[in-house]
Design a protein around this motif. Structure first.
Motif, PDB file in Angstrom:
ATOM      1  N   VAL A  22      -4.295  -3.084 -10.742  1.00  0.00           N
ATOM      2  CA  VAL A  22      -3.689  -4.278  -9.924  1.00  0.00           C
ATOM      3  C   VAL A  22      -4.740  -5.957 -10.190  1.00  0.00           C
ATOM      4  O   VAL A  22      -5.678  -5.598  -9.399  1.00  0.00           O
ATOM      5  N   ASP A  25      -4.319 -11.569  -8.210  1.00  0.00           N
ATOM      6  CA  ASP A  25      -3.658 -11.508  -7.185  1.00  0.00           C
ATOM      7  C   ASP A  25      -2.553 -11.653  -7.308  1.00  0.00           C
ATOM      8  O   ASP A  25      -0.896 -12.352  -7.153  1.00  0.00           O
ATOM      9  N   GLY A  26      -2.562  -9.915  -8.050  1.00  0.00           N
ATOM     10  CA  GLY A  26      -0.454  -8.720  -7.475  1.00  0.00           C
ATOM     11  C   GLY A  26      -0.563  -8.793  -6.979  1.00  0.00           C
ATOM     12  O   GLY A  26       0.553  -8.431  -6.364  1.00  0.00           O
ATOM     13  N   TRP A  27      -1.087  -8.965  -5.536  1.00  0.00           N
ATOM     14  CA  TRP A  27      -0.323  -8.152  -4.768  1.00  0.00           C
ATOM     15  C   TRP A  27       0.686  -8.857  -3.353  1.00  0.00           C
ATOM     16  O   TRP A  27       1.118  -7.881  -3.295  1.00  0.00           O
ATOM     17  N   ALA A  29       3.460  -9.803  -4.683  1.00  0.00           N
ATOM     18  CA  ALA A  29       4.073  -9.609  -6.261  1.00  0.00           C
ATOM     19  C   ALA A  29       5.209  -8.765  -5.682  1.00  0.00           C
ATOM     20  O   ALA A  29       4.993  -7.662  -5.105  1.00  0.00           O
ATOM     21  N   SER A  31       7.859  -6.702  -5.446  1.00  0.00           N
ATOM     22  CA  SER A  31       8.141  -4.807  -6.163  1.00  0.00           C
ATOM     23  C   SER A  31       9.765  -4.664  -6.128  1.00  0.00           C
ATOM     24  O   SER A  31      10.819  -5.043  -5.789  1.00  0.00           O
ATOM     25  N   THR A  37       6.671  -5.896  -1.196  1.00  0.00           N
ATOM     26  CA  THR A  37       5.255  -6.741  -2.260  1.00  0.00           C
ATOM     27  C   THR A  37       4.642  -4.979  -2.588  1.00  0.00           C
ATOM     28  O   THR A  37       4.760  -4.084  -2.777  1.00  0.00           O
ATOM     29  N   ALA A  38       3.807  -5.631  -4.032  1.00  0.00           N
ATOM     30  CA  ALA A  38       2.680  -5.042  -4.486  1.00  0.00           C
ATOM     31  C   ALA A  38       1.942  -3.978  -3.132  1.00  0.00           C
ATOM     32  O   ALA A  38       1.769  -3.058  -3.340  1.00  0.00           O
ATOM     33  N   ARG A  39       1.641  -5.021  -2.330  1.00  0.00           N
ATOM     34  CA  ARG A  39       0.394  -4.170  -1.389  1.00  0.00           C
ATOM     35  C   ARG A  39       1.832  -3.327  -0.234  1.00  0.00           C
ATOM     36  O   ARG A  39       0.739  -2.671   0.150  1.00  0.00           O
ATOM     37  N   LEU A 128       5.010  -0.019  -8.087  1.00  0.00           N
ATOM     38  CA  LEU A 128       3.638  -1.084  -8.418  1.00  0.00           C
ATOM     39  C   LEU A 128       3.003  -1.553  -9.899  1.00  0.00           C
ATOM     40  O   LEU A 128       2.976  -2.213 -10.414  1.00  0.00           O
ATOM     41  N   THR A 132       3.238  -5.223 -11.036  1.00  0.00           N
ATOM     42  CA  THR A 132       2.150  -6.263 -10.792  1.00  0.00           C
ATOM     43  C   THR A 132       1.836  -5.764 -12.561  1.00  0.00           C
ATOM     44  O   THR A 132       0.773  -6.795 -13.362  1.00  0.00           O
ATOM     45  N   GLN A 134       1.644  -4.069 -15.066  1.00  0.00           N
ATOM     46  CA  GLN A 134       0.944  -2.996 -15.865  1.00  0.00           C
ATOM     47  C   GLN A 134       2.065  -1.959 -17.113  1.00  0.00           C
ATOM     48  O   GLN A 134       3.118  -2.204 -16.433  1.00  0.00           O
TER      49      GLN A 134
END
Length: 188
Positions: A22, A25-27, A29, A31, A37-39, A128, A132, A134
């Motif tokens: 990740v 700055d992707g946390w 984003a 989901s 969010t990603a977090r 995730l 992010t 990936q």
């Protein structure tokens, strides 16, 4: 009783690899999990390791669905490593034989439960990855195993409001796409 937890560990390894990827700055984003969010996704899976620890020890279970980002505050990768280590330490022979509630299936030894616990870290690894940017191709063997588990637990999860309604899978879709549609994940 010996338990084969290789699938469980492989799904955790997959999640860990995506967590490490990740970008800083992707946390925040969004989901595929509505409102998370990603977090939040990372925190939910990190909290899941504390849930596993509590099942192994008999301690009170944490709420991993309300404000899950609290489990991933700060350095999420470090929080993951700490949680995973604590869960692994609790997976003693006594912990693995401890009966745990498994919805409509009744009570099973924790080790048996973990053999099917691939679904949770696997689908959230995909969440995730998608959040992010990936690669989101999952291990086909883990997907196959997780899909079988999904069929057993989906009704209870949907009733509890923890799983979205099933979506239609495209004609000729591969098993990963069918699993994600079954779990209500938007594929496009």
């Amino acid at each position: 009783m010996a338990h084969n937890l290789s699938g469980y560990h492989r799904s955790l390894d997959l999640f860990e690899g995506l967590l490490a990827g990740v970008p800083g700055d992707g946390w925040d984003a969004a989901s595929p999990c509505d409102g998370w969010t990603a977090r939040d996704v990372a925190g939910h899976v990190i909290g899941g390791q504390y849930l596993i620890r509590s099942l192994a020890t008999g301690e009170p279970a944490p709420d991993v669905n309300t404000d899950p980002a609290r489990f991933a505050a700060g350095d999420a990768a470090a929080a993951w490593r700490a949680a995973r280590k604590e869960a692994a330490t609790a997976l003693t022979p006594d912990g693995l034989s401890r009966p745990v509630p498994v919805g409509a299936l009744g009570r099973l030894p924790l080790g048996d439960f973990l053999q099917g616990y691939i679904l949770e870290p696997l689908v959230h690894a995909w969440d995730l990855a998608r959040a992010t940017g990936q690669p989101s191709r999952l291990d086909p063997d883990l997907v196959h195993h997780a899909f079988a588990t999904a069929h057993m637990v989906a009704a209870d999860l949907r009733t509890a409001g923890h799983l979205a309604p099933q979506l239609p899978a495209p004609q000729g879709a591969d098993e990963q796409t069918r699993l994600l549609a079954f779990l209500g994940r938007p594929i496009t």
